[in-house]
Design a protein around this motif. Sequence first.
Motif, PDB file in Angstrom:
ATOM      1  N   ARG A  30    -105.731 -19.787 107.594  1.00 51.07           N
ATOM      2  CA  ARG A  30    -104.382 -19.524 107.063  1.00 51.07           C
ATOM      3  C   ARG A  30    -104.301 -19.956 105.601  1.00 51.07           C
ATOM      4  N   ARG A  31    -104.875 -21.107 105.315  1.00 54.95           N
ATOM      5  CA  ARG A  31    -104.829 -21.629 103.953  1.00 54.95           C
ATOM      6  C   ARG A  31    -105.648 -20.762 103.001  1.00 54.95           C
ATOM      7  N   VAL A  32    -106.772 -20.215 103.495  1.00 57.28           N
ATOM      8  CA  VAL A  32    -107.568 -19.306 102.662  1.00 57.28           C
ATOM      9  C   VAL A  32    -106.761 -18.065 102.315  1.00 57.28           C
ATOM     10  N   ARG A  33    -106.102 -17.471 103.318  1.00 59.85           N
ATOM     11  CA  ARG A  33    -105.297 -16.283 103.062  1.00 59.85           C
ATOM     12  C   ARG A  33    -104.165 -16.553 102.082  1.00 59.85           C
ATOM     13  N   ALA A  34    -103.637 -17.778 102.110  1.00 58.16           N
ATOM     14  CA  ALA A  34    -102.528 -18.115 101.226  1.00 58.16           C
ATOM     15  C   ALA A  34    -102.962 -18.295  99.777  1.00 58.16           C
ATOM     16  N   VAL A  35    -104.238 -18.601  99.553  1.00 59.14           N
ATOM     17  CA  VAL A  35    -104.692 -18.979  98.215  1.00 59.14           C
ATOM     18  C   VAL A  35    -105.559 -17.903  97.564  1.00 59.14           C
ATOM     19  N   ILE A  36    -106.454 -17.269  98.321  1.00 58.22           N
ATOM     20  CA  ILE A  36    -107.408 -16.315  97.759  1.00 58.22           C
ATOM     21  C   ILE A  36    -106.889 -14.893  97.931  1.00 58.22           C
ATOM     22  N   ASP A  37    -106.866 -14.166  96.844  1.00 52.81           N
ATOM     23  CA  ASP A  37    -106.405 -12.779  96.860  1.00 52.81           C
ATOM     24  C   ASP A  37    -107.602 -11.858  97.099  1.00 52.81           C
ATOM     25  N   PHE A  38    -107.851 -11.526  98.355  1.00 55.23           N
ATOM     26  CA  PHE A  38    -108.964 -10.648  98.689  1.00 55.23           C
ATOM     27  C   PHE A  38    -108.699  -9.205  98.252  1.00 55.23           C
ATOM     28  N   HIS A 134    -105.680 -20.602  88.284  1.00 55.82           N
ATOM     29  CA  HIS A 134    -104.899 -21.709  88.838  1.00 55.82           C
ATOM     30  C   HIS A 134    -105.073 -23.005  88.035  1.00 55.82           C
ATOM     31  N   GLY A 135    -105.854 -22.964  86.959  1.00 55.17           N
ATOM     32  CA  GLY A 135    -106.030 -24.130  86.112  1.00 55.17           C
ATOM     33  C   GLY A 135    -107.018 -25.147  86.638  1.00 55.17           C
ATOM     34  N   LEU A 136    -107.871 -24.746  87.594  1.00 55.74           N
ATOM     35  CA  LEU A 136    -108.801 -25.701  88.188  1.00 55.74           C
ATOM     36  C   LEU A 136    -110.066 -25.879  87.355  1.00 55.74           C
ATOM     37  N   ASN A 498    -117.011 -22.446  97.177  1.00 52.58           N
ATOM     38  CA  ASN A 498    -115.983 -22.432  96.129  1.00 52.58           C
ATOM     39  C   ASN A 498    -114.589 -22.223  96.709  1.00 52.58           C
ATOM     40  N   ILE A 499    -114.476 -21.301  97.664  1.00 51.71           N
ATOM     41  CA  ILE A 499    -113.172 -21.068  98.284  1.00 51.71           C
ATOM     42  C   ILE A 499    -112.691 -22.326  98.990  1.00 51.71           C
ATOM     43  N   LYS A 500    -113.607 -23.019  99.622  1.00 55.82           N
ATOM     44  CA  LYS A 500    -113.250 -24.281 100.281  1.00 55.82           C
ATOM     45  C   LYS A 500    -112.666 -25.267  99.267  1.00 55.82           C
ATOM     46  N   ARG A 501    -113.288 -25.315  98.096  1.00 54.04           N
ATOM     47  CA  ARG A 501    -112.826 -26.235  97.053  1.00 54.04           C
ATOM     48  C   ARG A 501    -111.447 -25.837  96.532  1.00 54.04           C
ATOM     49  N   VAL A 502    -111.242 -24.525  96.326  1.00 50.91           N
ATOM     50  CA  VAL A 502    -109.952 -24.044  95.838  1.00 50.91           C
ATOM     51  C   VAL A 502    -108.855 -24.333  96.860  1.00 50.91           C
ATOM     52  N   VAL A 503    -109.158 -24.101  98.137  1.00 51.77           N
ATOM     53  CA  VAL A 503    -108.173 -24.352  99.190  1.00 51.77           C
ATOM     54  C   VAL A 503    -107.789 -25.819  99.228  1.00 51.77           C
ATOM     55  N   ARG A 504    -108.769 -26.692  99.118  1.00 52.47           N
ATOM     56  CA  ARG A 504    -108.466 -28.128  99.134  1.00 52.47           C
ATOM     57  C   ARG A 504    -107.564 -28.515  97.970  1.00 52.47           C
ATOM     58  N   ALA A 505    -107.753 -27.859  96.836  1.00 52.86           N
ATOM     59  CA  ALA A 505    -106.969 -28.213  95.652  1.00 52.86           C
ATOM     60  C   ALA A 505    -105.562 -27.628  95.677  1.00 52.86           C
TER      61      ALA A 505
END
Length: 519
Positions: A30-38, A134-136, A498-505
């Motif tokens: 769910r968090r991946v879908r909320a953050v990454i624009d596939f 996202h400024g990461l 990388n997606i894991k890292r973005v989701v955590r942030a």
Amino acid sequence: MLPAATDYLSPDARDQEIFAATVAKDHYLRRVRAVIDFERFRAELSSCYSENLGRPAKEPLLLLKLEFLQYQYNLSDQRVLEQTRCNMAFRYFLDLSLKSPLPQHTLFTKFRKRLGVEKHQRIFEDVVAQARTHGLVKDRLRLKDATHVIANIAIPSAVRLVTQTRQQLLDALRPYQPERVAAQEARAAVIHTTTADLSGEERLLQRVTQLRSIVTQVEAAIATGALAPSTEPAWQELQAVLQLAHKVLADREDPQSADRLVSLQDRDARWGYHHVHYAGYLLDVTEDADSGIITALNVLPANGDEARDATTLIEQEEQAQGNDVQALSMDGAGCRGELLREWTDPQGLNLDVIVPPRPKPAPTGCFGVQQFTLAGDGQTMTCPAGHSSNQRSRNRHDSGWVFRFRRGVCAACPLLGQCTPKLGRTIGRQVSTNDYEAEYQAIAAKAQTPAYREIRRQHRGIERKLGELVRWHALRRARYRGTTRVLIQSLLTALVVNIKRVVRALAAPPVRAEGLASP
């Protein structure tokens, strides 16, 4: 627009109710879908398919998401589909109805081949771009290191490797000279029988001799016109196997070569040493020190030059992202004068390079090169006693000059005991200079600063990142064979990390208060 994939069904209201009831609100997918624009990848994927030719394409975005699930959860092509049949979180992530059929697992191979390295690279870079949006990701510092990837092969003995090469060459020659092939196969059978009880070296010698004989005959036939070049696939195969045979024979001439062929099944794999001796590849990675995002990666043969590959990685990132990396941290492999000059060149990458300096040589009690004076034109060296020499030659690495003083002058010098403990029989003291001494001195001076120590502390982050790739996402061993396919595996693995890292942030789950009653 891609042709519609009518056999895939989107979730209806009943599906959505089931997903709401079975997929936890803080589930990772769910968090991946909320953050990454596939959806951003759809145009890139569409370019791999024809709008008007061939059968309608299966939904490529669905296949890409299935690839993501594969590498996130370390699943095979078949296992990811088995999981999708009954895993509600997978169905939710794929935006797929429970009544929808799934693709055949054979589509994955075709899909990976269709996308190739280029499209997988673009998708990886797009995720990095989303993280930058996202400024990461910052441009302050890149951490670089490499780890080994073991090839997906059974390593044959030298006898077996030569035997396999001989048979491949005969198979390629068969359409052109079947009688000669039959004769050589009969000879091979005799060699197999008569050498069965001999030592391994003798068995190898007999097979190498026959292989060399076949290569000579084939090349003679080509030179005389008995074998005429053509554009047919069979001729191309013969040429490829002939070059392979030359490589195998060259390796037998130099069995200690660092570039020996390991296996015919994976012709790109090489022998290497990275804490252990192994056959395979090097995975080379740069990571943003501030976000922990992998910004670029490459796959080299096990004997590849990982230090020089830093240029490739930095240029790869800057070309894809349009940014300007400011600093690079590496281990001691990067302390090479020609590379330091290249990386720090203001007209080039213009990097602030942080690497451990070369170890200082043990003191000998004699005059070091610092006590000698080099003339401004670089052609004359003067010793502490005032004697000069212009006899010089390049060193064996072509990285500096070696000045030689006359033995007679040194023998009569009152400072001889302080200069060298023992004179040579024909020459006096030798003094070496280095073309990159300024670069080495700059690195050594930087190593004395608090900023250097802080960056070296941060450098541990790349070691943890490589550990995550190989330990939690099975990148220690190659799934496939060949540099291209191993690179695709590495890109997909880095993508999920990388997606894991973005989701955590960006999509951290809500913090639950310990010991408090629920409202």
